[in-house]
Scaffold this active site. Structure first.
Site, mmCIF file in Angstrom:
data_model
loop_
_atom_site.group_PDB
_atom_site.id
_atom_site.type_symbol
_atom_site.label_atom_id
_atom_site.label_comp_id
_atom_site.label_asym_id
_atom_site.label_seq_id
_atom_site.Cartn_x
_atom_site.Cartn_y
_atom_site.Cartn_z
ATOM 1 N N ARG A 174 -5.936 -38.008 -22.393
ATOM 2 C CA ARG A 174 -4.820 -38.445 -21.536
ATOM 3 C C ARG A 174 -4.946 -37.941 -20.092
ATOM 4 N NH1 ARG A 174 -4.731 -41.337 -25.167
ATOM 5 N NH2 ARG A 174 -3.065 -41.740 -26.654
ATOM 6 N N SER A 227 4.914 -40.966 -25.711
ATOM 7 C CA SER A 227 4.764 -39.598 -26.212
ATOM 8 C C SER A 227 5.136 -38.606 -25.116
ATOM 9 C CB SER A 227 3.321 -39.323 -26.630
ATOM 10 O OG SER A 227 2.989 -40.099 -27.743
ATOM 11 N N GLU A 297 2.864 -34.485 -21.976
ATOM 12 C CA GLU A 297 1.981 -35.583 -21.569
ATOM 13 C C GLU A 297 2.643 -36.369 -20.446
ATOM 14 O OE1 GLU A 297 0.839 -39.914 -22.772
ATOM 15 O OE2 GLU A 297 0.749 -38.645 -24.560
#
Ligand code: EPU
Length: 305
Positions: A174, A227, A297
């Site tokens: 990510r 998320s 995230e």
């Protein structure tokens, strides 16, 4: 504010299509956040390049915005210029597909299935734009954009047009050099992916199945940012949040989803401060219970102090 001199302000006012004090909440999937001091939505790469080059020359902070799906915008808003990137053209050349950064991943997934191309089905589970996906190596069901990415056309203020092959983008879980490295502040103009020839109907059936699954396991119809935490090595943030008994925990109108522990839902009227407090609470509790340090995230942008 240091950059707020008269001539800088005049330049921003004169930018074609610019508006002042523009709400950002409606431009994020969370539905949260204060205004952009200056805001412009641009489709032509040359116009976007000119805008951010102008910002660099004048030391004006700027933020590139896609679909606003992985963002938590501060309640006080964002200083300087926010550019919403909406170039959405695409071009199919055999099994190679080049598309504008502003095209949604889900839309591109359908476009390439219609063209009987396979290998991009995972994108039906990625809520943001292609540019945003490159920025943070987005993925779903264990597949990430880097696995099909061939090349990215971009623009770095001060250095001009650039073409990056995947190694230059230094992808990680990510993240990339665009999010956390030496390409910070650069614009993704378009990206080229390499797919394989196949049965588009099969691709569509697979995407329907995956979407049904996602519907059952994630609160996808709510206002959320995807998320909230990265999965820790070998574990799942959602599992840890659930095991810590944190589902349903709330701060104001922000609540940890009962369906998936790694989602925070804005039930309506949640502030960025509510969400930040909830994130911190979850981190403290998961650390206390299991000794695991969760890492957000979601990207927090704007003026927090
Ligand atoms: N789990 C729980 N409780 C929960 C949620 C999950 O016990 O509340 C368990 C599940 O039963 C499963 C495991 O945790 O055994 C993993 O959960 P899941 O399959 O839902 O996947 P995830 O790791 O939570 C990742 C991505 C998602 C992506 C899904 C599906 C990250 C941080 N998340 O979630 O990506 O949609 O896989 O492939 O990598 C996003 O990046 O924004 C995102 C939503």
């Amino acid at each position: 504010m240091s950059w707020r001199t008269k001539s800088r302000l005049a330049w921003l006012h004169d930018l074609p299509g610019v508006s002042e004090n523009e709400a950002l909440a409606s431009r994020t999937s969370f539905g949260i956040g204060g205004p952009a001091e200056f805001f412009v939505e641009l489709a032509r790469p040359e116009a976007i390049e000119k805008a951010i080059e102008g910002c660099r020359e004048r030391d004006i902070p700027y933020l590139l915005l896609g679909a606003g799906t992985n963002l938590l915008v501060a309640d006080r808003g964002v200083e300087g210029l926010v550019v919403r990137v909406v170039n959405r053209e695409h071009h199919i050349d055999g099994t190679r597909v080049r598309a504008g950064a502003g095209l949604k991943m889900m839309r591109l997934a359908r476009i390439v299935a219609d063209a009987n191309l396979r290998g991009f089905e995972f994108a039906i589970g990625v809520p943001g734009t292609l540019g945003g996906a490159v920025y943070q190596d987005a993925g779903c069901w264990g597949k990430e954009i880097r696995e099909v990415l061939v090349e990215v056309d971009g623009f770095m203020p001060g250095a001009g047009k650039q073409t990056w092959k995947p190694p230059a983008l230094k992808f990680g879980y990510r993240t990339s050099a665009l999010r956390d490295g030496d390409l910070k502040g650069a614009l993704v103009v378009s990206a080229t992916v390499q797919l394989t020839r196949g049965d588009g109907e099969e691709a569509k059936q697979l995407m329907s199945k995956l979407t049904r699954e996602r519907n059952e396991t994630q609160p996808i119809k709510t206002k959320n940012c995807g998320s909230v935490f990265k999965n820790p090595q070998g574990d799942s943030a959602g599992r840890l949040v659930q095991a810590a008994g944190l589902k349903g925990t709330r701060e104001g109108a922000a609540v940890v989803s009962e369906l998936h522990g790694n989602f925070i839902i804005n039930e309506g009227g949640a502030t960025a401060a509510d969400v930040k407090r909830l994130i911190e609470r979850v981190m403290v509790e998961v650390k206390r219970r299991f000794g695991v340090q969760l890492e957000p995230e979601v990207e927090m942008v704007g003026q927090w102090k």
